[in-house]
Design a protein around this motif. Sequence first.
Motif, PDB file in Angstrom:
ATOM      1  N   MET A  34      46.246  30.338  39.551  1.00 33.69           N
ATOM      2  CA  MET A  34      46.328  30.540  38.309  1.00 33.69           C
ATOM      3  C   MET A  34      46.226  29.418  37.521  1.00 33.69           C
ATOM      4  O   MET A  34      45.520  29.411  36.498  1.00 33.69           O
ATOM      5  CB  MET A  34      47.777  31.195  37.874  1.00 33.69           C
ATOM      6  N   PHE A  39      43.365  33.183  37.832  1.00 36.46           N
ATOM      7  CA  PHE A  39      43.422  34.290  38.495  1.00 36.46           C
ATOM      8  C   PHE A  39      44.167  33.999  39.764  1.00 36.46           C
ATOM      9  O   PHE A  39      43.996  32.706  40.346  1.00 36.46           O
ATOM     10  CB  PHE A  39      42.380  35.162  38.740  1.00 36.46           C
ATOM     11  N   CYS A  43      46.307  38.969  40.603  1.00 36.09           N
ATOM     12  CA  CYS A  43      45.508  39.574  39.597  1.00 36.09           C
ATOM     13  C   CYS A  43      44.288  40.414  40.386  1.00 36.09           C
ATOM     14  O   CYS A  43      44.193  41.565  40.273  1.00 36.09           O
ATOM     15  CB  CYS A  43      44.419  38.437  39.058  1.00 36.09           C
ATOM     16  N   ARG A  46      45.736  43.686  41.328  1.00 34.34           N
ATOM     17  CA  ARG A  46      46.076  44.285  40.035  1.00 34.34           C
ATOM     18  C   ARG A  46      44.796  45.292  39.804  1.00 34.34           C
ATOM     19  O   ARG A  46      44.462  46.222  39.367  1.00 34.34           O
ATOM     20  CB  ARG A  46      46.453  43.808  38.839  1.00 34.34           C
ATOM     21  N   TRP A  47      43.494  44.265  39.905  1.00 31.87           N
ATOM     22  CA  TRP A  47      42.386  44.675  39.662  1.00 31.87           C
ATOM     23  C   TRP A  47      41.898  45.935  40.515  1.00 31.87           C
ATOM     24  O   TRP A  47      41.320  46.836  40.013  1.00 31.87           O
ATOM     25  CB  TRP A  47      41.304  43.659  39.395  1.00 31.87           C
TER      26      TRP A  47
END
Length: 98
Positions: A34, A39, A43, A46-47
Motif C-alpha cells: 500500500m 494497492f 484491494c 475487493r476488486w
Amino acid sequence: MDDATRTEIEAAAFRRLQQHLMQDRPDAQNIDMMNLAGFCRNCLSRWYQEAANERGIPMTKDEGREAFYGMPFDEWKAKHQTEASPAAQAAFADSHKD
C-alpha cells in the motif's frame, strides 16, 4: 486482437499476479505494498468481489478475500502477516488521511 482473446490474456496476467503475491512472495506485506503502490492483496480481493457483484454474482467481502487468498483471510494473516513497523504505520496513515 479480438475481445475474447484480450480477456483471456488479461485473466492469465491476473492469475499470474495472484500466484506471485500468494505463492512466490507471501513475505511482501500488504502495508508495504500500500505504501509503495497504493494497492495490496485486500484491494485485489475487493476488486474481485466488486466484479462478481457487478455481474449479479453475490459475494461478500470475506468470500472475495477467500477467493483471492485461497484460504480464509484470518488463516492467511496467521501464516504470513507480520506486525507493521511504526514507520510503515506512519507512512500508511500519512498517505491515507482521507
